[in-house]
Design a protein around this motif. Structure first.
Motif, PDB file in Angstrom:
ATOM      1  N   GLN A  48      36.390  58.891  20.320  1.00  0.00           N
ATOM      2  CA  GLN A  48      35.104  59.967  19.720  1.00  0.00           C
ATOM      3  C   GLN A  48      35.166  61.427  20.313  1.00  0.00           C
ATOM      4  N   ASN A  49      36.247  61.136  21.812  1.00  0.00           N
ATOM      5  CA  ASN A  49      36.591  62.232  22.277  1.00  0.00           C
ATOM      6  C   ASN A  49      37.671  63.543  22.087  1.00  0.00           C
ATOM      7  N   ASN A  50      38.107  63.081  21.344  1.00  0.00           N
ATOM      8  CA  ASN A  50      39.255  63.791  20.534  1.00  0.00           C
ATOM      9  C   ASN A  50      40.880  63.140  21.418  1.00  0.00           C
ATOM     10  N   PHE A  51      40.878  62.229  22.092  1.00  0.00           N
ATOM     11  CA  PHE A  51      41.679  61.728  22.334  1.00  0.00           C
ATOM     12  C   PHE A  51      42.886  61.258  21.308  1.00  0.00           C
ATOM     13  N   SER A  52      44.051  60.757  22.051  1.00  0.00           N
ATOM     14  CA  SER A  52      44.694  60.009  21.247  1.00  0.00           C
ATOM     15  C   SER A  52      44.907  58.631  21.136  1.00  0.00           C
ATOM     16  N   TYR A  53      44.858  58.226  19.951  1.00  0.00           N
ATOM     17  CA  TYR A  53      45.140  56.752  19.793  1.00  0.00           C
ATOM     18  C   TYR A  53      46.122  56.136  20.726  1.00  0.00           C
ATOM     19  N   ILE A  54      47.326  56.671  20.743  1.00  0.00           N
ATOM     20  CA  ILE A  54      48.022  56.080  22.083  1.00  0.00           C
ATOM     21  C   ILE A  54      47.812  56.330  22.868  1.00  0.00           C
ATOM     22  N   PHE A  55      47.281  57.358  23.219  1.00  0.00           N
ATOM     23  CA  PHE A  55      47.302  57.742  25.412  1.00  0.00           C
ATOM     24  C   PHE A  55      45.638  57.037  25.015  1.00  0.00           C
ATOM     25  N   SER A  56      44.566  56.739  24.806  1.00  0.00           N
ATOM     26  CA  SER A  56      43.748  56.027  25.108  1.00  0.00           C
ATOM     27  C   SER A  56      43.637  54.125  24.781  1.00  0.00           C
ATOM     28  N   SER A  57      45.208  53.760  23.615  1.00  0.00           N
ATOM     29  CA  SER A  57      45.301  52.807  24.202  1.00  0.00           C
ATOM     30  C   SER A  57      45.739  52.319  25.598  1.00  0.00           C
ATOM     31  N   LEU A  58      46.590  53.466  26.159  1.00  0.00           N
ATOM     32  CA  LEU A  58      47.307  53.041  27.347  1.00  0.00           C
ATOM     33  C   LEU A  58      46.425  53.246  28.579  1.00  0.00           C
ATOM     34  N   VAL A  87      42.978  42.177  25.863  1.00  0.00           N
ATOM     35  CA  VAL A  87      43.878  43.323  24.889  1.00  0.00           C
ATOM     36  C   VAL A  87      43.435  42.588  23.771  1.00  0.00           C
ATOM     37  N   ILE A  88      43.063  41.674  23.214  1.00  0.00           N
ATOM     38  CA  ILE A  88      42.352  41.829  21.520  1.00  0.00           C
ATOM     39  C   ILE A  88      41.709  42.848  20.683  1.00  0.00           C
ATOM     40  N   PRO A  89      40.345  43.485  21.675  1.00  0.00           N
ATOM     41  CA  PRO A  89      39.793  44.899  21.232  1.00  0.00           C
ATOM     42  C   PRO A  89      40.869  45.958  20.525  1.00  0.00           C
ATOM     43  N   LEU A  90      42.302  46.058  21.187  1.00  0.00           N
ATOM     44  CA  LEU A  90      42.812  47.436  21.180  1.00  0.00           C
ATOM     45  C   LEU A  90      44.038  46.756  19.820  1.00  0.00           C
ATOM     46  N   VAL A  91      43.884  46.435  19.600  1.00  0.00           N
ATOM     47  CA  VAL A  91      45.535  45.102  18.691  1.00  0.00           C
ATOM     48  C   VAL A  91      45.011  46.375  17.587  1.00  0.00           C
ATOM     49  N   PRO A  92      45.674  47.325  17.471  1.00  0.00           N
ATOM     50  CA  PRO A  92      45.813  47.556  15.612  1.00  0.00           C
ATOM     51  C   PRO A  92      45.767  47.257  15.085  1.00  0.00           C
ATOM     52  N   GLY A  93      45.112  46.532  14.801  1.00  0.00           N
ATOM     53  CA  GLY A  93      45.244  45.561  13.266  1.00  0.00           C
ATOM     54  C   GLY A  93      44.573  46.740  12.266  1.00  0.00           C
ATOM     55  N   LEU A  94      43.866  47.725  12.020  1.00  0.00           N
ATOM     56  CA  LEU A  94      43.310  48.077  11.684  1.00  0.00           C
ATOM     57  C   LEU A  94      44.831  49.054  10.714  1.00  0.00           C
ATOM     58  N   LYS A  95      45.492  49.630  11.616  1.00  0.00           N
ATOM     59  CA  LYS A  95      46.332  50.772  11.089  1.00  0.00           C
ATOM     60  C   LYS A  95      47.638  49.933  10.687  1.00  0.00           C
ATOM     61  N   ILE A  96      47.670  48.536  11.011  1.00  0.00           N
ATOM     62  CA  ILE A  96      49.262  47.444  10.906  1.00  0.00           C
ATOM     63  C   ILE A  96      48.369  47.646   8.783  1.00  0.00           C
ATOM     64  N   TYR A  97      47.029  47.141   8.844  1.00  0.00           N
ATOM     65  CA  TYR A  97      46.598  46.773   7.874  1.00  0.00           C
ATOM     66  C   TYR A  97      47.407  48.282   6.535  1.00  0.00           C
ATOM     67  N   GLN A  98      46.821  48.950   6.974  1.00  0.00           N
ATOM     68  CA  GLN A  98      46.787  50.594   6.585  1.00  0.00           C
ATOM     69  C   GLN A  98      48.095  50.765   6.113  1.00  0.00           C
ATOM     70  N   SER A  99      49.227  50.264   7.325  1.00  0.00           N
ATOM     71  CA  SER A  99      50.087  50.619   6.969  1.00  0.00           C
ATOM     72  C   SER A  99      50.787  49.897   5.716  1.00  0.00           C
ATOM     73  N   MET A 100      50.386  48.431   5.763  1.00  0.00           N
ATOM     74  CA  MET A 100      51.315  47.669   4.402  1.00  0.00           C
ATOM     75  C   MET A 100      50.459  47.715   3.271  1.00  0.00           C
ATOM     76  N   ASN A 101      49.113  48.465   3.392  1.00  0.00           N
ATOM     77  CA  ASN A 101      49.072  48.829   1.957  1.00  0.00           C
ATOM     78  C   ASN A 101      49.644  50.338   1.104  1.00  0.00           C
ATOM     79  N   TYR A 102      49.753  51.103   1.995  1.00  0.00           N
ATOM     80  CA  TYR A 102      50.401  52.066   2.155  1.00  0.00           C
ATOM     81  C   TYR A 102      51.981  51.976   1.458  1.00  0.00           C
TER      82      TYR A 102
END
Length: 160
Positions: A48-58, A87-102
C-alpha cells in the motif's frame, strides 16, 4: 474496522485453518497463524505504501523466517511448520492465475509479464527464508563455540 486490522484477523483465521488442514500440532497452531498474519499484514502495508511486490515478498519472508526460527526455539519444535504456514499468504497465487488467464485469452505479453513477476516473487520468498535460516544457523554456531570454549577452560582448570 481499520483495513489493516481486518487483514490481520482474516490472515490469522486463514493460517489457523491451513494449520489444521496440514495437521500441525495443537500447541503450534496459534503461533503459526500469528506468524502468517504478521507477515501478510506487513506485506499489505508495504504494497500500500508503494513498495514493489518483489521487495515486499522478500522482506516478509525474511520476517517469517526470523519469527519461525524464534517460535521453533521457544516451543522446541521443528521450524518447518512455521515456515510453511507463514509463507502461504505470500504465495503469488493471484499473479499466477492472471498470467494463465492472459495466456488463455491470447494476451501473451501481459501473460509473460505476470508470469515473470510471480516467478520473481517466489524467488524472493525462497531467498528470504534462506537468509533467515542461514543467519539463525550462524548465531547457533557462534553460541555453541562460546559454550565449547567455556567447557575447555573449565576442564583445563579442573585438571590442574
Amino acid at each position: 474496522m481499520n483495513y489493516i486490522i481486518k487483514q490481520f484477523l482474516l490472515a490469522t483465521v486463514s493460517c489457523a485453518t491451513i494449520s489444521v488442514l496440514f495437521n500441525i500440532q495443537k500447541k503450534n497452531i496459534f503461533l503459526c497463524a500469528i506468524n502468517g498474519a504478521i507477515c501478510w499484514t506487513l506485506y499489505m502495508f508495504l504494497t500500500q505504501n508503494n513498495f514493489s511486490y518483489i521487495f515486499s515478498s522478500l522482506l516478509c519472508s525474511l520476517l517469517c523466517g526470523i519469527l519461525g526460527e524464534f517460535f521453533a526455539r521457544w516451543q522446541k519444535t521443528p521450524v518447518n511448520c512455521y515456515f510453511i504456514i507463514g509463507v502461504i499468504p505470500l504465495v503469488p497465487g493471484l499473479k499466477i492465475y492472471q498470467s494463465m488467464n492472459y495466456f488463455i485469452t491470447d494476451n501473451l505479453k501481459s501473460g509473460a509479464t505476470e508470469a515473470v513477476q510471480s516467478l520473481f516473487m517466489a524467488i524472493a520468498i525462497a531467498v528470504g527464508l534462506m537468509i533467515a535460516s542461514s543467519v539463525s544457523k550462524i548465531f547457533r554456531n557462534i553460541r555453541a563455540q562460546k559454550e565449547l570454549r567455556k567447557l575447555k577452560v573449565f576442564y583445563k582448570n579442573k585438571n590442574k
